[in-house]
Design a protein around this motif. Structure first.
Motif, PDB file in Angstrom:
ATOM      1  N   ALA A 196       0.827  -1.207   0.000  1.00  0.00           N
ATOM      2  CA  ALA A 196       0.000   0.000   0.000  1.00  0.00           C
ATOM      3  C   ALA A 196       0.865   1.262   0.000  1.00  0.00           C
ATOM      4  O   ALA A 196       0.534   2.255  -0.661  1.00  0.00           O
ATOM      5  CB  ALA A 196      -0.936  -0.009   1.205  1.00  0.00           C
ATOM      6  N   LYS A 197       1.995   1.221   0.714  1.00  0.00           N
ATOM      7  CA  LYS A 197       2.889   2.381   0.733  1.00  0.00           C
ATOM      8  C   LYS A 197       3.543   2.597  -0.625  1.00  0.00           C
ATOM      9  O   LYS A 197       3.768   3.743  -1.040  1.00  0.00           O
ATOM     10  CB  LYS A 197       3.955   2.189   1.802  1.00  0.00           C
ATOM     11  N   ALA A 198       3.858   1.515  -1.327  1.00  0.00           N
ATOM     12  CA  ALA A 198       4.439   1.660  -2.659  1.00  0.00           C
ATOM     13  C   ALA A 198       3.409   2.204  -3.643  1.00  0.00           C
ATOM     14  O   ALA A 198       3.724   3.028  -4.500  1.00  0.00           O
ATOM     15  CB  ALA A 198       4.974   0.314  -3.145  1.00  0.00           C
ATOM     16  N   ALA A 199       2.167   1.748  -3.510  1.00  0.00           N
ATOM     17  CA  ALA A 199       1.122   2.160  -4.456  1.00  0.00           C
ATOM     18  C   ALA A 199       0.633   3.574  -4.200  1.00  0.00           C
ATOM     19  O   ALA A 199       0.245   4.282  -5.139  1.00  0.00           O
ATOM     20  CB  ALA A 199      -0.049   1.184  -4.384  1.00  0.00           C
ATOM     21  N   ASP A 202       1.833   8.673  -0.095  1.00  0.00           N
ATOM     22  CA  ASP A 202       1.394   9.683   0.868  1.00  0.00           C
ATOM     23  C   ASP A 202      -0.033   9.390   1.316  1.00  0.00           C
ATOM     24  O   ASP A 202      -0.992   9.728   0.621  1.00  0.00           O
ATOM     25  CB  ASP A 202       1.485  11.078   0.228  1.00  0.00           C
ATOM     26  N   ASN A 203      -0.169   8.746   2.473  1.00  0.00           N
ATOM     27  CA  ASN A 203      -1.496   8.464   3.026  1.00  0.00           C
ATOM     28  C   ASN A 203      -1.368   8.415   4.547  1.00  0.00           C
ATOM     29  O   ASN A 203      -1.128   7.350   5.126  1.00  0.00           O
ATOM     30  CB  ASN A 203      -2.059   7.152   2.479  1.00  0.00           C
ATOM     31  N   PRO A 204      -1.526   9.539   5.234  1.00  0.00           N
ATOM     32  CA  PRO A 204      -1.351   9.565   6.689  1.00  0.00           C
ATOM     33  C   PRO A 204      -2.311   8.654   7.440  1.00  0.00           C
ATOM     34  O   PRO A 204      -1.932   8.061   8.453  1.00  0.00           O
ATOM     35  CB  PRO A 204      -1.580  11.041   7.040  1.00  0.00           C
ATOM     36  N   ALA A 205      -3.557   8.533   6.974  1.00  0.00           N
ATOM     37  CA  ALA A 205      -4.520   7.667   7.669  1.00  0.00           C
ATOM     38  C   ALA A 205      -4.040   6.222   7.645  1.00  0.00           C
ATOM     39  O   ALA A 205      -4.116   5.507   8.655  1.00  0.00           O
ATOM     40  CB  ALA A 205      -5.899   7.797   7.029  1.00  0.00           C
ATOM     41  N   ARG A 206      -3.556   5.789   6.504  1.00  0.00           N
ATOM     42  CA  ARG A 206      -3.029   4.425   6.411  1.00  0.00           C
ATOM     43  C   ARG A 206      -1.811   4.235   7.298  1.00  0.00           C
ATOM     44  O   ARG A 206      -1.639   3.218   7.965  1.00  0.00           O
ATOM     45  CB  ARG A 206      -2.682   4.101   4.962  1.00  0.00           C
ATOM     46  N   ASP A 207      -0.941   5.233   7.317  1.00  0.00           N
ATOM     47  CA  ASP A 207       0.263   5.125   8.136  1.00  0.00           C
ATOM     48  C   ASP A 207      -0.079   5.069   9.620  1.00  0.00           C
ATOM     49  O   ASP A 207       0.564   4.331  10.384  1.00  0.00           O
ATOM     50  CB  ASP A 207       1.202   6.297   7.842  1.00  0.00           C
ATOM     51  N   PRO A 225     -10.202  -7.406  13.979  1.00  0.00           N
ATOM     52  CA  PRO A 225     -10.839  -6.937  12.754  1.00  0.00           C
ATOM     53  C   PRO A 225     -10.467  -5.501  12.408  1.00  0.00           C
ATOM     54  O   PRO A 225     -10.085  -4.710  13.275  1.00  0.00           O
ATOM     55  CB  PRO A 225     -12.332  -7.026  13.076  1.00  0.00           C
ATOM     56  N   SER A 226     -10.611  -5.205  11.123  1.00  0.00           N
ATOM     57  CA  SER A 226     -10.525  -3.834  10.649  1.00  0.00           C
ATOM     58  C   SER A 226     -11.950  -3.299  10.546  1.00  0.00           C
ATOM     59  O   SER A 226     -12.874  -3.852  11.139  1.00  0.00           O
ATOM     60  CB  SER A 226      -9.791  -3.793   9.303  1.00  0.00           C
ATOM     61  N   SER A 227     -12.135  -2.225   9.816  1.00  0.00           N
ATOM     62  CA  SER A 227     -13.476  -1.701   9.565  1.00  0.00           C
ATOM     63  C   SER A 227     -13.546  -1.220   8.125  1.00  0.00           C
ATOM     64  O   SER A 227     -12.517  -0.913   7.501  1.00  0.00           O
ATOM     65  CB  SER A 227     -13.817  -0.553  10.515  1.00  0.00           C
ATOM     66  N   ILE A 228     -14.757  -1.146   7.606  1.00  0.00           N
ATOM     67  CA  ILE A 228     -14.919  -0.646   6.245  1.00  0.00           C
ATOM     68  C   ILE A 228     -14.405   0.795   6.139  1.00  0.00           C
ATOM     69  O   ILE A 228     -13.743   1.161   5.168  1.00  0.00           O
ATOM     70  CB  ILE A 228     -16.394  -0.739   5.807  1.00  0.00           C
ATOM     71  N   GLY A 229     -14.686   1.616   7.139  1.00  0.00           N
ATOM     72  CA  GLY A 229     -14.195   2.994   7.096  1.00  0.00           C
ATOM     73  C   GLY A 229     -12.688   3.057   7.046  1.00  0.00           C
ATOM     74  O   GLY A 229     -12.105   3.841   6.274  1.00  0.00           O
ATOM     75  N   ARG A 230     -12.027   2.246   7.837  1.00  0.00           N
ATOM     76  CA  ARG A 230     -10.561   2.216   7.848  1.00  0.00           C
ATOM     77  C   ARG A 230     -10.014   1.712   6.514  1.00  0.00           C
ATOM     78  O   ARG A 230      -9.010   2.218   6.007  1.00  0.00           O
ATOM     79  CB  ARG A 230     -10.085   1.344   9.000  1.00  0.00           C
ATOM     80  N   GLU A 231     -10.680   0.722   5.926  1.00  0.00           N
ATOM     81  CA  GLU A 231     -10.220   0.204   4.636  1.00  0.00           C
ATOM     82  C   GLU A 231     -10.446   1.220   3.514  1.00  0.00           C
ATOM     83  O   GLU A 231      -9.601   1.371   2.629  1.00  0.00           O
ATOM     84  CB  GLU A 231     -10.903  -1.125   4.316  1.00  0.00           C
ATOM     85  N   ARG A 232     -11.536   1.931   3.551  1.00  0.00           N
ATOM     86  CA  ARG A 232     -11.734   2.976   2.544  1.00  0.00           C
ATOM     87  C   ARG A 232     -10.640   4.025   2.612  1.00  0.00           C
ATOM     88  O   ARG A 232     -10.244   4.609   1.601  1.00  0.00           O
ATOM     89  CB  ARG A 232     -13.087   3.657   2.757  1.00  0.00           C
ATOM     90  N   ALA A 233     -10.151   4.266   3.819  1.00  0.00           N
ATOM     91  CA  ALA A 233      -9.137   5.300   4.005  1.00  0.00           C
ATOM     92  C   ALA A 233      -7.742   4.844   3.623  1.00  0.00           C
ATOM     93  O   ALA A 233      -6.881   5.684   3.310  1.00  0.00           O
ATOM     94  CB  ALA A 233      -9.137   5.765   5.464  1.00  0.00           C
ATOM     95  N   GLY A 234      -7.469   3.521   3.648  1.00  0.00           N
ATOM     96  CA  GLY A 234      -6.092   3.086   3.458  1.00  0.00           C
ATOM     97  C   GLY A 234      -5.846   1.966   2.489  1.00  0.00           C
ATOM     98  O   GLY A 234      -4.712   1.755   2.063  1.00  0.00           O
ATOM     99  N   ASN A 235      -6.875   1.221   2.119  1.00  0.00           N
ATOM    100  CA  ASN A 235      -6.684   0.048   1.266  1.00  0.00           C
ATOM    101  C   ASN A 235      -6.593   0.492  -0.195  1.00  0.00           C
ATOM    102  O   ASN A 235      -7.556   1.021  -0.748  1.00  0.00           O
ATOM    103  CB  ASN A 235      -7.867  -0.906   1.455  1.00  0.00           C
ATOM    104  N   PRO A 236      -5.462   0.260  -0.864  1.00  0.00           N
ATOM    105  CA  PRO A 236      -5.328   0.781  -2.234  1.00  0.00           C
ATOM    106  C   PRO A 236      -6.361   0.219  -3.204  1.00  0.00           C
ATOM    107  O   PRO A 236      -6.738   0.901  -4.166  1.00  0.00           O
ATOM    108  CB  PRO A 236      -3.906   0.366  -2.634  1.00  0.00           C
ATOM    109  N   PHE A 237      -6.853  -0.996  -2.954  1.00  0.00           N
ATOM    110  CA  PHE A 237      -7.816  -1.600  -3.869  1.00  0.00           C
ATOM    111  C   PHE A 237      -9.208  -0.986  -3.729  1.00  0.00           C
ATOM    112  O   PHE A 237     -10.073  -1.228  -4.581  1.00  0.00           O
ATOM    113  CB  PHE A 237      -7.862  -3.116  -3.652  1.00  0.00           C
ATOM    114  N   LEU A 238      -9.414  -0.199  -2.685  1.00  0.00           N
ATOM    115  CA  LEU A 238     -10.667   0.536  -2.519  1.00  0.00           C
ATOM    116  C   LEU A 238     -10.477   2.027  -2.814  1.00  0.00           C
ATOM    117  O   LEU A 238     -11.390   2.814  -2.594  1.00  0.00           O
ATOM    118  CB  LEU A 238     -11.208   0.365  -1.092  1.00  0.00           C
TER     119      LEU A 238
END
Length: 276
Positions: A196-199, A202-207, A225-238
Motif C-alpha cells: 500500500a505504501k508503494a502504491a 502519501d497516506n497519513p490515515a493508512r500510516d 478486525p478492521s473496519s470498512i471505514g478504515r479500509e476505505r481510508a487506506g486500502n489501495p484496492f478501494l
C-alpha cells in the motif's frame, strides 16, 4: 423459511439490529484465522475452520459452537469441518460449490439469510466472486465475514475470477456502513501495508493504521478486525480514484489508466509480483 434457519430474503433488505457479540480470530495453520462470533452465554458461530484443533481448544474453555459458516472451498478454510461435525451436531452453511464435498450441507446463495437464533443474529449472504468463482461473504450485526475477498489493506488473489468480478465484489463490500467490522481470514496486514505504501506513498490515515498494527503484532495480538471505514481510508484496492494511486499506475503504464477496471487489474498484477 427453508431448512434449518435458512430463508430467501432480498439482498436489498439486510438484517437489522446489532446484537452484543464478540468477534475472536483464532490463529490456525500458518497465517489463517478461524473467526468466532460469540454471544454472552458462550454460544458461537465458527467461520472457515481450516483445522479443528483451535476450535476444540476454545470448546474446552467453554465455547458452545452452534453453526459453521464457509466462505469458499479452499482446504485452509474447510479442513477442520469433518472433525468438528464428528464431535458436534452442527449445521454447516456453504456456497453452492461441489468442491465442498460435505453431506447434509445447507447451500446458500445471493440474497439468502442465515438465522442464528442462539446469537440473536441474522446474516445476509453476498456472492463475491473473484478469489474463487463461488466465494460468498456473510454480513449482519455490524460484522462482515469476508473470507479471502477483502483483506486489511489488500484483497485476495484472482485464482478463478476475473478482475471485473473482483472489482465489483470489492465495490459492493466497500459500500457497507463504515463501522462494519471486517473479519478476514488471514494475517496479511503488515505485508499488505508495504505494498500500500508503494502504491500510494502519501497516506497519513493508512500510516496511522499501520503504526497501530505494528504495536499489536509486536505484542502478539491480531491486526484484525478492521473496519470498512478504515479500509476505505487506506486500502489501495478501494482507492482507485485517489491521486496517489492514479499517479503510481500512470507511471507503471506510461499513461493514465483507461478506466477503473484497468486501474484495478494493473494494481492487482503489480501486487502479485510485489516483493517489498
Amino acid at each position: 423459511m427453508r431448512g434449518r434457519g435458512h430463508g430467501r430474503d432480498s439482498a436489498s433488505s439486510p438484517p437489522t439490529g446489532h446484537p452484543v457479540l464478540h468477534a475472536t480470530p483464532l490463529p490456525a495453520l500458518e497465517d489463517n484465522y478461524i473467526w468466532l462470533l460469540t454471544g454472552a452465554g458462550g454460544d458461537a458461530v465458527v467461520v472457515d475452520p481450516g483445522e479443528a484443533a483451535p476450535v476444540l481448544d476454545a470448546v474446552a474453555r467453554g465455547l458452545r459452537p452452534v453453526a459453521i459458516l464457509v466462505t469458499h472451498h479452499h482446504p485452509d478454510h474447510i479442513g477442520g469441518i469433518r472433525e468438528l461435525r464428528e464431535r458436534f451436531d452442527l449445521p454447516v452453511y456453504a456456497p453452492v460449490e461441489p468442491r465442498i464435498g460435505l453431506d447434509d450441507c445447507i447451500r446458500v446463495r445471493e440474497g439468502d439469510r442465515v438465522d442464528l437464533p442462539a446469537l440473536g443474529l441474522a446474516l445476509q449472504v453476498m456472492e463475491v466472486p473473484g478469489h474463487t468463482l463461488s466465494h460468498v461473504a456473510y454480513y449482519g450485526g455490524r460484522y462482515l465475514l469476508c473470507g479471502d475477498t477483502l483483506f486489511s489493506l489488500g484483497c485476495g488473489r484472482l485464482f478463478e475470477g476475473t478482475p471485473a468480478q473482483m472489482l465489483a465484489s470489492l465495490d459492493r463490500l466497500a459500500s457497507l456502513p463504515p463501522d462494519t467490522l471486517v473479519c478476514c481470514s488471514h494475517e496479511y496486514t503488515e505485508a499488505n501495508g508495504r505494498f500500500a505504501k508503494a502504491a500510494e506513498p502519501d497516506n497519513p490515515a493508512r500510516d496511522d493504521h499501520l503504526a497501530e498494527v505494528a504495536v499489536a503484532r509486536a505484542a502478539g495480538r491480531p491486526s484484525l478486525p478492521s473496519s470498512i471505514g478504515r479500509e476505505r481510508a487506506g486500502n489501495p484496492f478501494l482507492r482507485l480514484e485517489s491521486p496517489g494511486i492514479r499517479a503510481s499506475l500512470s507511471a507503471r503504464l506510461g499513461r493514465p489508466p483507461r478506466d477503473r477496471l484497468e486501474a484495478f487489474a494493473t494494481l492487482r498484477a503489480w501486487k502479485d509480483g510485489f516483493r517489498g
